[in-house]
Scaffold this motif. Sequence first.
Motif, PDB file in Angstrom:
ATOM      1  N   ILE A   1       0.834  -1.196   0.000  1.00 19.46           N
ATOM      2  CA  ILE A   1       0.000   0.000   0.000  1.00 19.46           C
ATOM      3  C   ILE A   1       0.872   1.252   0.000  1.00 19.46           C
ATOM      4  CG2 ILE A   1      -1.837   1.243   1.178  1.00 19.46           C
ATOM      5  CD1 ILE A   1      -2.663  -1.347   2.501  1.00 19.46           C
ATOM      6  N   ASN A   2       0.639   2.122  -0.957  1.00 19.38           N
ATOM      7  CA  ASN A   2       1.334   3.412  -1.022  1.00 19.38           C
ATOM      8  C   ASN A   2       0.383   4.484  -0.481  1.00 19.38           C
ATOM      9  OD1 ASN A   2       3.618   2.265  -2.370  1.00 19.38           O
ATOM     10  ND2 ASN A   2       2.432   2.283  -4.279  1.00 19.38           N
ATOM     11  N   GLU A   3       0.576   4.829   0.797  1.00 18.58           N
ATOM     12  CA  GLU A   3      -0.349   5.744   1.458  1.00 18.58           C
ATOM     13  C   GLU A   3       0.239   7.148   1.550  1.00 18.58           C
ATOM     14  OE1 GLU A   3      -2.885   3.335   4.672  1.00 18.58           O
ATOM     15  OE2 GLU A   3      -0.718   3.172   5.023  1.00 18.58           O
ATOM     16  N   ALA A   4      -0.628   8.142   1.395  1.00 18.32           N
ATOM     17  CA  ALA A   4      -0.218   9.524   1.616  1.00 18.32           C
ATOM     18  C   ALA A   4       0.048   9.729   3.101  1.00 18.32           C
ATOM     19  CB  ALA A   4      -1.310  10.468   1.127  1.00 18.32           C
ATOM     20  N   GLU A   5       0.879  10.696   3.407  1.00 20.42           N
ATOM     21  CA  GLU A   5       1.262  10.936   4.795  1.00 20.42           C
ATOM     22  C   GLU A   5       0.065  11.210   5.690  1.00 20.42           C
ATOM     23  OE1 GLU A   5       4.106  10.613   6.403  1.00 20.42           O
ATOM     24  OE2 GLU A   5       5.017   9.826   4.569  1.00 20.42           O
ATOM     25  N   ASP A   6      -0.913  11.947   5.164  1.00 16.55           N
ATOM     26  CA  ASP A   6      -2.070  12.280   5.997  1.00 16.55           C
ATOM     27  C   ASP A   6      -3.089  11.145   6.074  1.00 16.55           C
ATOM     28  OD1 ASP A   6      -2.737  12.480   3.331  1.00 16.55           O
ATOM     29  OD2 ASP A   6      -4.032  14.228   3.583  1.00 16.55           O
ATOM     30  N   ARG A   7      -2.787  10.003   5.430  1.00 16.21           N
ATOM     31  CA  ARG A   7      -3.706   8.857   5.480  1.00 16.21           C
ATOM     32  C   ARG A   7      -3.038   7.597   6.034  1.00 16.21           C
ATOM     33  NH1 ARG A   7      -7.734   8.991   0.199  1.00 16.21           N
ATOM     34  NH2 ARG A   7      -8.291  11.219   0.328  1.00 16.21           N
ATOM     35  N   LYS A   8      -1.929   7.769   6.731  1.00 16.90           N
ATOM     36  CA  LYS A   8      -1.208   6.613   7.264  1.00 16.90           C
ATOM     37  C   LYS A   8      -2.070   5.793   8.227  1.00 16.90           C
ATOM     38  CE  LYS A   8       2.922   6.998   5.356  1.00 16.90           C
ATOM     39  NZ  LYS A   8       3.519   5.941   4.499  1.00 16.90           N
TER      40      LYS A   8
END
Length: 358
Positions: free
Chosen positions: A263-270
């Motif tokens: 999963i490549n998650e954005a920082e604000d969606r960790k």
Amino acid sequence: MAHEEDALEHEGAYQPSPGLAVAVPDPVQTPELPAHRERVTDQDPKAMRRAVRTVYTLFYLSVAASIWASIAYIIFPIESGNMMDIRNNNLFIGIGIGFALLAIGIGAIHWSKAIMSDKEYAEPRHPTRGKESTRAAVVQIFTDANEESGFGRREVIRNSLFAALVASVIPGITLFRGLAPQSSEENPLAGDPVALLSHTMWKEGTRLTHDPSGRPIRAADVTIGSAFHVIPEDLAGLGHDEGYLEEKAKAIVLLMRMLPEQINEAEDRKDWSFDGIVAYSKVCTHVGCPVALYEQQTHHLLCPCHQSQFDVANGAAVIFGPAARPLPQLPITVDDEGYLVARSDFHEPVGPSFWERH
């Protein structure tokens, strides 16, 4: 000798004697066009005027029927919940639209059969194309067709046809009013699609449950590569008369699990996923069809309506098709009993992107 000639003839090698006469068939002649038969409207000016009146009357009747369909939508509001209003709404709108289109069709056919030029033409095929003379001939054909049809000359028919065609779309535009509930004191947001789609039944602590059984889902039960159709736990307590279908249409979710490192998650969606488990809105961002097909090897979601594809491993980003934005993600975690729960509602409106968004 006669037997030998018969044998040669059957083999296709028989050559007649020079003195014998052989009948050669005449070449096929192109059949001539039958004699032109004039119509009643060609012979009688009064009949022509009657035909013209009939055509534009049908077109104006189509206009009236289109307007009636829109009036019927207002007179018999389906929002009232009255079964008789619903029946009358469907009946009279259907009659209006059907008669409007039928009148246009009958009028156009009568125009072509009784008023337009009825002369027959025959012309040879030409092997060449694209020359200036050919282009000039095409322009002349359109000019002749306009003259023969009377489209440019018979203004009453032309204008009534335009009016009928324009009016025929009025019922469809009117019916768009019913796509979203109208605002009221009880539900002031109903008239604003963006506000209506910005809030669903998901809230902090709401358990994710199987659709349609309503059975809560444990994180341990979600295996890698699996996909679950999910609804909020509170939805099971709603009856169909209390907006069950409307709320479900907004809140349906697809739950999937993959390896966390995939999963490549954005920082604000960790913290929006849990141990490789992610949840995304099931409502396609194109026109709202249910995105229901998950390919576990590529981690792609497919909308079967118009073939939009979303990459779950990369925030459900659009990788193919007409969808304009990623699927909204539902932030999730687990409660003390190991059941999957929502951290909050969606952070953006669900559904089609054609609604105005800010």
